[in-house]
Each structure stands twice: as structure tokens, then as C-alpha cells.
Scaffold this motif. Structure first.
Motif, mmCIF file in Angstrom:
data_model
loop_
_atom_site.group_PDB
_atom_site.id
_atom_site.type_symbol
_atom_site.label_atom_id
_atom_site.label_comp_id
_atom_site.label_asym_id
_atom_site.label_seq_id
_atom_site.Cartn_x
_atom_site.Cartn_y
_atom_site.Cartn_z
ATOM 1 N N GLY A 1 0.808 -1.219 0.000
ATOM 2 C CA GLY A 1 0.000 0.000 0.000
ATOM 3 C C GLY A 1 0.834 1.259 0.000
ATOM 4 N N MET A 2 0.571 2.121 0.970
ATOM 5 C CA MET A 2 1.228 3.424 1.060
ATOM 6 C C MET A 2 2.707 3.323 1.428
ATOM 7 S SD MET A 2 -1.124 5.752 0.404
ATOM 8 C CE MET A 2 -2.918 5.997 0.399
ATOM 9 N N LEU A 3 3.184 2.137 1.751
ATOM 10 C CA LEU A 3 4.596 1.941 2.106
ATOM 11 C C LEU A 3 5.461 1.615 0.889
ATOM 12 C CD1 LEU A 3 4.095 -0.282 5.299
ATOM 13 C CD2 LEU A 3 4.412 2.192 5.198
ATOM 14 N N ARG A 4 4.897 1.717 -0.313
ATOM 15 C CA ARG A 4 5.559 1.246 -1.521
ATOM 16 C C ARG A 4 6.979 1.794 -1.686
ATOM 17 N NH1 ARG A 4 5.311 -2.932 -3.272
ATOM 18 N NH2 ARG A 4 3.053 -2.812 -2.964
ATOM 19 N N GLU A 5 7.174 3.069 -1.446
ATOM 20 C CA GLU A 5 8.487 3.662 -1.740
ATOM 21 C C GLU A 5 9.521 3.393 -0.661
ATOM 22 O OE1 GLU A 5 8.031 7.801 -3.041
ATOM 23 O OE2 GLU A 5 8.392 6.977 -5.040
ATOM 24 N N ASP A 6 9.125 2.774 0.450
ATOM 25 C CA ASP A 6 10.134 2.411 1.444
ATOM 26 C C ASP A 6 11.132 1.409 0.871
ATOM 27 O OD1 ASP A 6 8.948 4.094 3.227
ATOM 28 O OD2 ASP A 6 8.180 2.539 4.573
ATOM 29 N N SER A 7 10.659 0.544 -0.046
ATOM 30 C CA SER A 7 11.584 -0.402 -0.670
ATOM 31 C C SER A 7 12.565 0.325 -1.584
ATOM 32 C CB SER A 7 10.812 -1.468 -1.450
ATOM 33 O OG SER A 7 10.007 -0.896 -2.453
ATOM 34 N N SER B 1 30.959 5.753 -8.235
ATOM 35 C CA SER B 1 30.668 6.629 -9.371
ATOM 36 C C SER B 1 30.214 5.847 -10.596
ATOM 37 C CB SER B 1 31.901 7.463 -9.722
ATOM 38 O OG SER B 1 32.889 6.675 -10.362
ATOM 39 N N ARG B 2 30.266 4.510 -10.508
ATOM 40 C CA ARG B 2 29.835 3.664 -11.629
ATOM 41 C C ARG B 2 28.884 2.589 -11.099
ATOM 42 N NH1 ARG B 2 34.840 1.325 -14.679
ATOM 43 N NH2 ARG B 2 35.661 1.148 -12.565
ATOM 44 N N VAL B 3 27.615 2.933 -10.988
ATOM 45 C CA VAL B 3 26.590 2.023 -10.478
ATOM 46 C C VAL B 3 25.377 2.103 -11.396
ATOM 47 C CG1 VAL B 3 25.122 1.381 -8.522
ATOM 48 C CG2 VAL B 3 27.381 2.409 -8.099
ATOM 49 N N MET B 4 24.817 0.939 -11.748
ATOM 50 C CA MET B 4 23.574 0.904 -12.512
ATOM 51 C C MET B 4 22.575 0.006 -11.798
ATOM 52 S SD MET B 4 24.103 -1.543 -15.892
ATOM 53 C CE MET B 4 22.366 -1.517 -16.334
ATOM 54 N N VAL B 5 21.287 0.190 -12.128
ATOM 55 C CA VAL B 5 20.220 -0.634 -11.579
ATOM 56 C C VAL B 5 19.530 -1.366 -12.717
ATOM 57 C CG1 VAL B 5 19.750 0.578 -9.435
ATOM 58 C CG2 VAL B 5 18.775 1.441 -11.553
ATOM 59 N N ALA B 6 19.090 -2.614 -12.435
ATOM 60 C CA ALA B 6 18.416 -3.418 -13.440
ATOM 61 C C ALA B 6 17.348 -4.260 -12.759
ATOM 62 C CB ALA B 6 19.412 -4.322 -14.175
ATOM 63 N N GLY B 7 16.294 -4.587 -13.500
ATOM 64 C CA GLY B 7 15.250 -5.434 -12.947
ATOM 65 C C GLY B 7 14.163 -5.699 -13.963
ATOM 66 N N SER B 8 13.380 -6.766 -13.711
ATOM 67 C CA SER B 8 12.296 -7.161 -14.607
ATOM 68 C C SER B 8 10.968 -7.132 -13.867
ATOM 69 C CB SER B 8 12.532 -8.573 -15.159
ATOM 70 O OG SER B 8 13.723 -8.629 -15.905
ATOM 71 N N SER B 9 9.898 -6.804 -14.593
ATOM 72 C CA SER B 9 8.543 -6.777 -14.060
ATOM 73 C C SER B 9 8.469 -5.741 -12.939
ATOM 74 C CB SER B 9 8.141 -8.176 -13.596
ATOM 75 O OG SER B 9 6.777 -8.254 -13.322
ATOM 76 N N TYR B 10 8.097 -6.160 -11.718
ATOM 77 C CA TYR B 10 8.113 -5.190 -10.624
ATOM 78 C C TYR B 10 9.530 -4.649 -10.412
ATOM 79 C CZ TYR B 10 7.853 -3.213 -5.955
ATOM 80 O OH TYR B 10 7.934 -2.371 -4.881
ATOM 81 N N GLY B 11 10.529 -5.507 -10.658
ATOM 82 C CA GLY B 11 11.905 -5.020 -10.584
ATOM 83 C C GLY B 11 12.162 -3.906 -11.582
ATOM 84 N N GLY B 12 11.444 -3.935 -12.732
ATOM 85 C CA GLY B 12 11.547 -2.841 -13.693
ATOM 86 C C GLY B 12 10.999 -1.547 -13.124
ATOM 87 N N TYR B 13 9.885 -1.645 -12.394
ATOM 88 C CA TYR B 13 9.387 -0.449 -11.692
ATOM 89 C C TYR B 13 10.441 0.072 -10.729
ATOM 90 C CZ TYR B 13 7.720 1.967 -7.596
ATOM 91 O OH TYR B 13 7.626 2.854 -6.558
ATOM 92 N N MET B 14 11.083 -0.835 -9.976
ATOM 93 C CA MET B 14 12.085 -0.410 -9.004
ATOM 94 C C MET B 14 13.250 0.301 -9.686
ATOM 95 S SD MET B 14 11.312 -1.098 -5.803
ATOM 96 C CE MET B 14 12.862 -1.336 -4.930
ATOM 97 N N VAL B 15 13.606 -0.145 -10.878
ATOM 98 C CA VAL B 15 14.661 0.527 -11.642
ATOM 99 C C VAL B 15 14.249 1.961 -11.951
ATOM 100 C CG1 VAL B 15 15.788 0.603 -13.910
ATOM 101 C CG2 VAL B 15 15.639 -1.559 -12.651
ATOM 102 N N LEU B 16 13.045 2.114 -12.488
ATOM 103 C CA LEU B 16 12.562 3.450 -12.846
ATOM 104 C C LEU B 16 12.419 4.324 -11.611
ATOM 105 C CD1 LEU B 16 9.866 2.430 -15.487
ATOM 106 C CD2 LEU B 16 12.186 3.268 -15.919
ATOM 107 N N ALA B 17 11.909 3.751 -10.526
ATOM 108 C CA ALA B 17 11.743 4.527 -9.298
ATOM 109 C C ALA B 17 13.096 4.951 -8.736
ATOM 110 C CB ALA B 17 10.968 3.711 -8.272
ATOM 111 N N ALA B 18 14.078 4.040 -8.760
ATOM 112 C CA ALA B 18 15.412 4.391 -8.272
ATOM 113 C C ALA B 18 16.011 5.527 -9.094
ATOM 114 C CB ALA B 18 16.320 3.165 -8.306
#
Length: 665
Positions: free
Chosen positions: A483-489, A509-526
């Protein structure tokens, strides 16, 4: 739906195409200098990629795996899923370390299979088309080699369960309204015999037939935190509840698999009732009384099975991500001898009929998924398959280190870290953060397959965090992002970036994020929160706007996802979901992004990727976008996965390995 059987000639040509090219007396057409997208993929914004940049990928693109499916009903042989050509198919292995005999020959992956427990020599299996997930039930007759479809060819079907006598096959399907999964039973010998034995609401699955073949055990799945067991009288359709709904104010309960006892008077299942973790229990059908069998184990009990004679229970325990096989005497609860397995992940324990031998799949950092069996009587552990790793020496592959890093609310977050060889690469290393989907998933120390290329050839460190909301750490942890705690992750990813900065061998200085499905949302949110601390991102079939996602995902998934993300029909929740959706914060994303999407995805529709790509391009953010026309929720066909890998690793090379400070200027 029509399925095209791949001709033998096509299979041979595919195999020949996969072989390395040798320079000899016979001249061949010169290969083009640039990598071309296959006809099945539309690539937008992907720059020209030279073959010499991805040529060393070939071994990593030819790693094979094997997954345990079923035991033969009368012989000591196993049914497995593996790939020799374009897509995963059913194969049979007659002896430990014997040859794999291919049984199905389609250009679409086979999703599941089950031997008919009778001498007819038949196998039921599920297969879809183009990634749509509208899986159909087929019956393969080994005597004639013919494949016959048992379902309507239009709707989604799942969860195959043969009766003990092999006369009837149960499954669930959404043919009635496209949303609810009713329970069906069919007699394969009688055309038109399909019968709906239970009309229900939501997602239901047949689990097991009673020993007398009269009752069918059913699981009703609401969410990762809530599920119920029922049984139905197959003749009358009368439905009975086995685990009641909680009273008002009581917590919901989660249940796992379920099996009838040998006498049909009780049911074995896993549940978190009165516990933080999933425990193995036995429920008396008449009284509903539950008895805990797994003792004081403080980790989740996962897959389990009961021997045919009802005397031994085999189950896997998820101990901080690692699988441990446990065996119990079902009558006394006494623990029996069990083998030490490699530090990896095992699944699908299944007893061979008429024996105490349990088969399963096992994957760990230095071995692809393979088939093993353990005989409780002889205490013998045997390996049935040895999957190829493209000729690579897997003994050199990185082993995971389990770490725990602090986060914003004084919790610690578990993560698996894989570092490249210090002999080959000089620190500090660039970092690739892989975020699991679900969101109720868990990153575990399985074989990383082609991702070993990042460590072995590019000198990248990989980190797999299990942010709050992950399974495997108790039901309270699982609920921390609801629910409302979504962005805590998402904040847990920010805390990981803080931790990386404290590690002398990692390059913050060289870090990337990757993920699929909900992990894809986490990438965009990060990327919306930490663009100034990241080089780039890779979003595969990810959610970009929770509201448009909930409005457009398939009907049968909508209520399931509302349980997790919130109900967009509630004005307050809708406003919150709109606020946190990356598509509405696209102006904050300032780093290059790679997006991969299946055009036929029923879970996260193509429109979710289209809209984030359009917004970022409008903001002049570099975006590489690849869409597979014949895939769904992720790429499964070898032609497509090979191309996606080549594009991904070139993206990593340009924006992470050679990126960093200069990328962020």
C-alpha cells in the motif's frame, strides 16, 4: 490457437547455426560487421554494435539448464524441461547421467508436464503461443507420437493434476468469463467430456486428488499474504472449506502446496498461521485441527512431497536464501538422514512412485540447474543431468557473499554480492544492482548463467538485494512495502548506494540498476530518486504507471495486483499511485536507459514501456528500446534472448564500465 511443430530439418539448421564458425578451405559468405536485430525484434535507438564487441558472448549464450518435471509412473526415469534449439521442450532421461531424449518439438516453450499415472504412455503438458500466457492443455501419446489439444485454444489454463487411477485430469481455466479460474475435469479418452466441477471467483488451483479419486484438493490464492484450502466432491460439485476465513481483526494466513494423506483423512500443507514463517503442518479434515510437523525451524518451509506409501515427507527449507533438504517420518515426526547439498537453490521435490527416492532440481553458483535424486532407504544422492556451460570453466565463476547493510529505519537488508576476480581486474569495480520482481520474490544464490559474463569479461560486481517486501524473511518483512509503504523499498536501494560508497573495492561513481517486471518499476523509481548517484538503468517489462498498469493488465490478474499495490478505484489510493509512478516523474530521470518488452505481455502490457520511453525521449534522455513481437512477460526464445544479451552487455560496456563520472557530466 495453432502451434507450429518445428520440422526436423529446421532443428538441424538451428543446431548448425549455433555451432562456431571455422576458417577452412570452404569459403563462406562474409559476416556483416554489425550485429543485426532478428526479424522478431524491433530495435529503436540501439546504436550500431560491432560483432567484435560481442563475439566473446557465444559461450555464455550456449549455457543449458535442466528442470525436474516428473517421474515415470512405472519405470525409474525422469521427465525434464531443457532446451536444445529455440525453446524449452520436454525431454526424458532413462538413467542417471543418461542421454536426453526430446519428446516435444515446438517453436514455443513448454511450460509444464505430467506423466499419466497409468500404462497408456501419455504425458499432459501446457504450452502457450507468443508469450500470451493463454496456455492450453495438450496430451502427448508416446505410442503414436501424436499431440492432442484438450482445451479450447483461446483461454488460460493452469495446474495439471491427474487422478490417482489416471482416468481423469484436473486443471483450472478462465473460459467462463476470462477472469475467474474455475476447476475442470476431463477424461482424455472421451472427446467432449470436459466438465466444470467448481465455479468460483478469483484464482483457484487443483492441488491433489484424494486416494479414492472422489475429492479434489483446491488452493484459493488471494495474495502472497492470504490463501485458503478447500476440497470439492468431484461427482456432486459440492465445495467444502478446509481452512476458514479469519474473523474480523485477525490476520490473514498464507498457505503453500497441499497433499492428501495416504488414508485421505488429513491434508499436508505449509502455512504461516501463528508463525512468522511458513511451517509444514498436517490438518485433520474432520476437525480442522492443525499439527505442526517442522518443529522449531525458523525459516520458510517451501516445496514438499509425501511418498506414495505415506510414510516419508520430503521438503526444502529456505535458510537465508539457501535450500536445505529435510526428511521426516510422517507418523512419528522423527527426522531422517538427509544429504548435504551444494550451497544453492533446490525445488520441486517429488517422490518416485512406489519408492522413497525423491527427485528435484538444483542450481548453485558454479552449476546450471540440474536434476538430482536422493533415496532415503539407501541414503544415495545421484545426479541425473550435467548441463553444459558453453565450454566455460564454471570453477572460476564468482561465489556469492551474503551481506546485510543498514537502511533508513534501522533494519538491515540482506543482499548477495558477486565480485570479479582480483587477479584479472583491478578495483574499484563498477556495480550492477539486480532487483528482483514479484514484488514478493527473493534473490537467491542460483547459477547466474550469462550474467557471469559481466564479472568474468567486464570486471563488474553484481549485487542482488532483497529489499523489504521480499519473501523468505517472515511475513512481517513481506508486508513492509504494501500500500502506502511502496516507496520504502526504493529507499532500501538508496541505502545500498550508501553502503557501496563505504566499500573500498567498489566504485560508487559507476553504479547501474536493473530489474524485470516489478523489478523494472524499481529501476525506474530508483532513477527518479537517485539519478545523481547512478550511471544508467535496464528496465525489462517494468511498470511505469501503477494506475494505467492496473487498468490494462489482464482481467484475471487485476484483483491479485490490487491486493499488493492498492485499489486504483479508491480516490486516495489512486492519487498516491499516480504520485509515485515513474511515468509521472520522468523529468527526474536523467541517465541512459535500456528498455526490453514483449509485445504480447498479458501482465505488464506494452503500453507501460511505450509511455516511459516516449517521455524520456521527449526529455532528450538516451533510450535503447527493444520489443520482441513473439514474446510476452520476458524473453524466452533463444534468438531473442541472445540479441537482448548482446544489446544489454554493450549498454553496460558503454554506460557503466566506460561510464561513471564522464557519463554524469
Amino acid at each position: 490457437m495453432s502451434l507450429r511443430v518445428v520440422p526436423v530439418r529446421s532443428l538441424l539448421l538451428t543446431v548448425l547455426f549455433m555451432l562456431p564458425t571455422f576458417h577452412g578451405a570452404v569459403a563462406a559468405e562474409p559476416a556483416p560487421d554489425l550485429l543485426a536485430a532478428p526479424a522478431s525484434i524491433v530495435a529503436q535507438g540501439v546504436p550500431p554494435i560491432a560483432f567484435n564487441q560481442v563475439g566473446d558472448l557465444t559461450p555464455y549464450e550456449n549455457i543449458r539448464t535442466a528442470l525436474f518435471v516428473d517421474w515415470h509412473p512405472t519405470e525409474r526415469r525422469v521427465l525434464i524441461r531443457t532446451r536444445f534449439a529455440e525453446a524449452v521442450q520436454l525431454h526424458e532421461v532413462a538413467t542417471p547421467m543418461g542421454a536426453r531424449t526430446q519428446l516435444t518439438f515446438f517453436d514455443e516453450p513448454v511450460e509444464d508436464g505430467s506423466y499419466r499415472p497409468a500404462p497408456q504412455g501419455q504425458i499432459a503438458y501446457l504450452i502457450g503461443e507468443g508469450g500470451s500466457e493463454n496456455d492450453q492443455v495438450f496430451l502427448l501419446d508416446r505410442r503414436t507420437g501424436t499431440n492432442r489439444r484438450l482445451t479450447d485454444g483461446k483461454h488460460r489454463h493452469q495446474a495439471l493434476a491427474w487422478s490417482r487411477d489416471g482416468k481423469r485430469l484436473a486443471f483450472s481455466g478462465n473460459a467462463r468469463n476470462g477472469r475467474d479460474f474455475d476447476i475442470y475435469v476431463v477424461d482424455p479418452e472421451t472427446p467432449g467430456s470436459e466438465r466444470r466441477v467448481a465455479e468460483v471467483q478469483g484464482s483457484w488451483f487443483p492441488m491433489d486428488w484424494s486416494p479414492d479419486n472422489r475429492r479434489l484438493l483446491l488452493l484459493e490464492f488471494i495474495s502472497a499474504n492470504e490463501s485458503y484450502l478447500h476440497w470439492v466432491d468431484v461427482a456432486s460439485g459440492e465445495l467444502h472449506s478446509l481452512t476458514p476465513r479469519p474473523r474480523q481483526g485477525e490476520p490473514t494466513v498464507s498457505l503453500g502446496g497441499a497433499k492428501w494423506s495416504r488414508d485421505g483423512r488429513s491434508v499436508y500443507t505449509t502455512t504461516d498461521r501463528d508463525s512468522e514463517t511458513m511451517r509444514l503442518v498436517r490438518i485433520d479434515v474432520e476437525s480442522g485441527r492443525s499439527t505442526v510437523l517442522s518443529g522449531d525451524i525458523t525459516w520458510d518451509v517451501e516445496d514438499f512431497d509425501l511418498s506414495e506409501d505415506g510414510t516419508i515427507l520430503a521438503f526444502f527449507v529456505n535458510e537465508d536464501g539457501l535450500s536445505r533438504l529435510r526428511l521426516l517420518d510422517s507418523a512419528t515426526g522423527r527426522e531422517l538422514s538427509s544429504p548435504e547439498l551444494p550451497a544453492g537453490v533446490a525445488s520441486n521435490p517429488t517422490f518416485r512412485p512406489g519408492s522413497h527416492e525423491v527427485g528435484f532440481s538444483l542450481s548453485w553458483a558454479r552449476s546450471p540447474s540440474d536434476i538430482y535424486s536422493y533415496d532415503a532407504d539407501s541414503r544415495r544422492l545421484e545426479r541425473w543431468t550435467a548441463s553444459e556451460a558453453g565450454g566455460l570453466n564454471t570453477e572460476t565463476f564468482a561465489l556469492p557473499q551474503l551481506v546485510r547493510y543498514p537502511t533508513f529505519d534501522n533494519r538491515t537488508i540482506p543482499a548477495f554480492v558477486y565480485r570479479p576476480s582480483a587477479e584479472r581486474f583491478k578495483p574499484p569495480y563498477p556495480v550492477y544492482i539486480q532487483i528482483h520482481g514479484g514484488p514478493e520474490g527473493q534473490s537467491r544464490p542460483i547459477f547466474l548463467g550469462s550474467f557471469n559474463y559481466l564479472m568474468n569479461e567486464l570486471g563488474v560486481t553484481m549485487i542482488y538485494p532483497n529489499v523489504r517486501g521480499s519473501t523468505g524473511y517472515g511475513k512481517s518483512y513481506l508486508k513492509l512495502d504494501n500500500g502506502m509503504l511502496r516507496e520504502d523499498s526504493v529507499k532500501d536501494i538508496g541505502a545500498l548506494l550508501d553502503w557501496i560508497k563505504t566499500q573500498p573495492d567498489l566504485d560508487a561513481s559507476r553504479v547501474m540498476v536493473a530489474g524485470s517486471s516489478y523489478g523494472g518499476y524499481m529501476v525506474l523509481a530508483a532513477l527518479t530518486h537517485y539519478s545523481d548517484r547512478l550511471c544508467c538503468g535496464f528496465d525489462s517489462v517494468g511498470i511505469s504507471n501503477f494506475v494505467t498498469f492496473l487498468e490494462s493488465t489482464q482481467d484475471y490478474r487485476r484483483d491479485l495486483r490490487r491486493e499488493e499495490y492498492g485499489d486504483e478505484r479508491d480516490p486516495r489510493m489512486k492519487a498516491f499511485l499516480q504520485e509515485i509512478s515513474p511515468a509521472n516523474r520522468a523529468d527526474r530521470i536523467r541517465r541512459p536507459l535500456l528498455v526490453a518488452q514483449g509485445a504480447n505481455d498479458p501482465r505488464v502490457p506494452l503500453s507501460e514501456s511505450d509511455q516511459i520511453v516516449a517521455k524520456l525521449r521527449a526529455n532528450n534522455v538516451p533510450v535503447w528500446y527493444i520489443v520482441a513481437k513473439d514474446e510476452g512477460h520476458g524473453f524466452q526464445k533463444k534468438t531473442n534472448t541472445d540479441y537482448q544479451r548482446a544489446v544489454l552487455y554493450e549498454f553496460v560496456r558503454r554506460h557503466l564500465v566506460d561510464g561513471g563520472t564522464q557519463t554524469r557530466k
